[in-house]
Design an enzyme around this catalytic site. Structure first.
Site, PDB file in Angstrom:
ATOM      1  N   SER A  40       0.844  -1.164  -0.021  1.00 31.09           N
ATOM      2  CA  SER A  40      -0.099   0.049   0.068  1.00 31.09           C
ATOM      3  C   SER A  40       0.933   1.238   0.098  1.00 31.09           C
ATOM      4  CB  SER A  40      -0.949  -0.016   1.210  1.00 31.09           C
ATOM      5  OG  SER A  40      -1.504   1.294   1.342  1.00 31.09           O
ATOM      6  N   LEU A  41       0.596   2.285  -0.892  1.00 34.88           N
ATOM      7  CA  LEU A  41       1.343   3.467  -1.022  1.00 34.88           C
ATOM      8  C   LEU A  41       0.397   4.787  -0.265  1.00 34.88           C
ATOM      9  CD1 LEU A  41       2.499   3.747  -4.724  1.00 34.88           C
ATOM     10  CD2 LEU A  41       3.764   3.386  -2.567  1.00 34.88           C
TER      11      LEU A  41
ATOM     12  N   LYS B 114     -13.297  -4.507   2.856  1.00 34.75           N
ATOM     13  CA  LYS B 114     -14.252  -3.614   2.763  1.00 34.75           C
ATOM     14  C   LYS B 114     -15.550  -3.801   2.894  1.00 34.75           C
ATOM     15  CE  LYS B 114     -11.388  -1.116  -0.765  1.00 34.75           C
ATOM     16  NZ  LYS B 114     -11.342  -0.317  -1.854  1.00 34.75           N
TER      17      LYS B 114
ATOM     18  N   GLY C 259     -13.810  -8.019 -14.362  1.00 31.92           N
ATOM     19  CA  GLY C 259     -13.599  -8.239 -13.007  1.00 31.92           C
ATOM     20  C   GLY C 259     -14.636  -8.147 -12.185  1.00 31.92           C
TER      21      GLY C 259
ATOM     22  N   VAL D  20      -7.432  -0.093 -13.368  1.00 29.85           N
ATOM     23  CA  VAL D  20      -7.379   0.461 -12.055  1.00 29.85           C
ATOM     24  C   VAL D  20      -6.008   0.329 -11.262  1.00 29.85           C
ATOM     25  CG1 VAL D  20      -8.321  -0.194  -9.816  1.00 29.85           C
ATOM     26  CG2 VAL D  20      -9.815  -0.465 -11.720  1.00 29.85           C
TER      27      VAL D  20
ATOM     28  N   GLY E  25     -13.411  -6.572  -5.287  1.00 28.81           N
ATOM     29  CA  GLY E  25     -13.869  -5.635  -4.296  1.00 28.81           C
ATOM     30  C   GLY E  25     -14.329  -4.162  -4.792  1.00 28.81           C
TER      31      GLY E  25
HETATM   32  P1  ATR Z   1     -11.353  -9.948  -4.430  1.00 34.66           P
HETATM   33  O1  ATR Z   1     -11.998 -10.798  -5.143  1.00 34.66           O
HETATM   34  O2  ATR Z   1     -10.817 -10.729  -3.087  1.00 34.66           O
HETATM   35  O3  ATR Z   1     -12.026  -8.681  -3.943  1.00 34.66           O
HETATM   36  P2  ATR Z   1      -9.482  -8.429  -6.075  1.00 34.66           P
HETATM   37  O4  ATR Z   1      -8.304  -8.555  -6.117  1.00 34.66           O
HETATM   38  O5  ATR Z   1     -10.511  -7.230  -5.911  1.00 34.66           O
HETATM   39  O6  ATR Z   1      -9.977  -9.484  -5.075  1.00 34.66           O
HETATM   40  O7  ATR Z   1     -10.254  -9.288  -7.327  1.00 34.66           O
HETATM   41  C1  ATR Z   1      -9.686 -10.190  -8.202  1.00 34.66           C
HETATM   42  C2  ATR Z   1     -10.400 -10.117  -9.473  1.00 34.66           C
HETATM   43  O8  ATR Z   1      -9.038 -10.554 -10.483  1.00 34.66           O
HETATM   44  C3  ATR Z   1     -11.251 -11.106  -9.677  1.00 34.66           C
HETATM   45  O9  ATR Z   1     -12.381 -10.622 -10.518  1.00 34.66           O
HETATM   46  C4  ATR Z   1     -10.697 -12.104 -10.502  1.00 34.66           C
HETATM   47  O10 ATR Z   1     -11.562 -13.105 -10.971  1.00 34.66           O
HETATM   48  P3  ATR Z   1     -12.268 -14.414 -10.310  1.00 34.66           P
HETATM   49  O11 ATR Z   1     -13.405 -13.825  -9.573  1.00 34.66           O
HETATM   50  O12 ATR Z   1     -12.410 -15.237 -11.330  1.00 34.66           O
HETATM   51  O13 ATR Z   1     -11.191 -14.855  -9.219  1.00 34.66           O
HETATM   52  C5  ATR Z   1      -9.806 -11.656 -11.405  1.00 34.66           C
HETATM   53  N1  ATR Z   1      -8.794 -12.465 -11.603  1.00 34.66           N
HETATM   54  C6  ATR Z   1      -7.399 -12.911 -10.823  1.00 34.66           C
HETATM   55  N2  ATR Z   1      -6.630 -13.724 -11.526  1.00 34.66           N
HETATM   56  C7  ATR Z   1      -7.093 -13.652 -12.922  1.00 34.66           C
HETATM   57  C8  ATR Z   1      -6.867 -14.337 -14.043  1.00 34.66           C
HETATM   58  N3  ATR Z   1      -5.634 -15.002 -13.932  1.00 34.66           N
HETATM   59  N4  ATR Z   1      -7.691 -14.234 -15.091  1.00 34.66           N
HETATM   60  C9  ATR Z   1      -8.740 -13.499 -14.975  1.00 34.66           C
HETATM   61  N5  ATR Z   1      -9.231 -12.827 -14.108  1.00 34.66           N
HETATM   62  C10 ATR Z   1      -8.377 -13.061 -12.862  1.00 34.66           C
END
Ligand code: ATR
Length: 259
Positions: free
Chosen positions: A14-15, A65, A125, A206, A128
Site C-alpha cells: 500500500s502506498l 471493505k 473483473g 485500475v 472488491g
Molecule cells: P477480491 O475478489 O478478493 O475482491 P480482487 O483482487 O479485488 O480480490 O479481485 C480479483 C479479480 O481479478 C477477480 O475478478 C478475479 O477473477 P475471479 O473472480 O475469477 O477470481 C480476477 N482475476 C484474478 N486472476 C485472474 C486471471 N488469471 N484471469 C482472469 N481474472 C483473474
C-alpha cells in the site's frame, strides 16, 4: 499526536502511508499514518480503538471493505449502494463508514478528461472495487455497462445489486467506448489473454503499479487512449484526508512524484 491507519491483508504494497504522511506534513498536522495487516478476528477490536479515541481514522482495503460494515454505527449512501467501506471516522460518539472509492473514481476520470456520459462501458473483473466503479459510472450517466469475470457467478452476484448491467461470458468482447480492467491481472506483468482488436477506444486499468500493464501497453500499440488508476487512488485518499482533517490537500507535481 493523531493516528491514522490503513488496514488490509496483504498490506505491504500500500502506498497510502506515503501519500497521507506527505499531506499531513504539508498541512502541518500533528499526526501519523501507518499500514497494518489484520486478520478477520481482529477487526472489531481495531475499530474499537477509534471508539476509544486511541486512533482517529481508518482506511480499509482488500479483503475487509465489506467485513467492517457490521462493526459500524452508521454508514453513507455510497456504502449502502456498494456494500463497501474504505474510510472510517468518528462523529460524536458514532463510528461512521464511507466509501470514497466512488468519488475517487469519478474525480480521477474527470482529472484525466475522460467523459463517461452516454458511453458504453465494459468492465473486466468482479472483485472488491467493482461495485464502487459501477455505482460511480451510473452516477455519471453512462449509457450501458457490460460486466465480465472469469468466475461468472461473482459477476452475477454484482448484478443482483445493479440490475441494469449486462453480464457476459469471459472472453466475449462487446461493442464499447471504454474498457476497464478491474482484475488483479497485470500486477505481476501478466496478461489477460483477451483479444480486443479495436482502436480509438479508451482502455483504463485500475492498477497503477506497474504504470503500464500489458493490457494498457497492447492497447496503446493498437492506437487506443490509455489511463491507469493512479488518479483514482490519489482522489480516494484526498477525500478520506478531507473527512478526517477538514482540509482538502493539494494534488500537485510533488504528490505525483510519490508514484
Ligand atoms: P477480491 O475478489 O478478493 O475482491 P480482487 O483482487 O479485488 O480480490 O479481485 C480479483 C479479480 O481479478 C477477480 O475478478 C478475479 O477473477 P475471479 O473472480 O475469477 O477470481 C480476477 N482475476 C484474478 N486472476 C485472474 C486471471 N488469471 N484471469 C482472469 N481474472 C483473474
Amino acid at each position: 499526536m493523531k493516528k491514522f491507519f490503513v488496514i488490509g491483508n496483504p498490506i505491504k504494497h500500500s502506498l497510502s502511508p506515503e501519500l497521507h504522511n506527505f499531506w499531513l506534513k504539508k498541512n502541518k498536522i500533528d499526526a501519523i499514518y501507518e499500514k497494518i495487516k489484520l486478520e478477520d478476528n481482529e477487526l472489531e477490536d481495531f475499530i474499537n480503538k477509534l471508539r476509544n479515541d486511541e486512533i482517529h481514522g481508518i482506511n480499509v482495503t482488500v479483503p475487509f471493505k465489506n467485513k467492517v460494515i457490521k462493526y459500524l454505527d452508521k454508514y453513507s449512501l455510497e456504502v449502502e449502494e456498494t456494500d463497501s467501506v474504505n474510510t472510517i471516522y468518528k462523529n460524536g460518539d458514532e463510528i461512521i463508514g464511507h466509501n470514497t472509492d466512488v468519488a475517487g473514481f469519478e474525480l480521477g476520470l474527470r482529472h484525466s478528461k475522460i467523459n463517461t456520459l452516454h458511453k458504453t462501458i465494459f468492465i473486466l473483473g468482479a472483485g472488491g472495487v467493482v461495485p464502487s466503479i459501477i455505482y460511480s459510472l451510473i452516477g455519471m450517466g453512462c449509457k450501458k455497462i457490460f460486466l465480465t469475470n472469469r468466475t461468472i457467478a461473482k459477476a452475477e452476484n454484482i448484478k443482483k445489486k445493479f440490475k441494469d448491467i449486462e453480464v457476459i461470458k469471459w472472453g466475449e468482447i462487446p461493442d464499447f467506448d471504454i474498457v476497464i480492467n478491474a482484475t488483479s491481472v497485470g500486477l505481476k506483468g501478466d496478461s489477460l489473454g483477451l483479444d480486443f482488436q479495436v482502436k480509438d477506444k479508451i482502455f483504463y486499468d485500475v492498477i497503477y503499479n506497474p504504470k503500464e500493464t500489458q493490457f494498457l501497453k497492447k492497447a496503446k500499440e493498437s492506437g487506443n487512449k490509455i489511463e491507469n488508476g493512479k488518479f483514482m487512488f490519489i482522489y480516494q485518499a484526498n477525500q478520506s484526508f478531507s473527512i478526517w482533517n477538514n482540509t482538502i490537500p493539494k494534488i500537485d507535481e510533488e504528490v505525483l512524484k510519490i508514484f
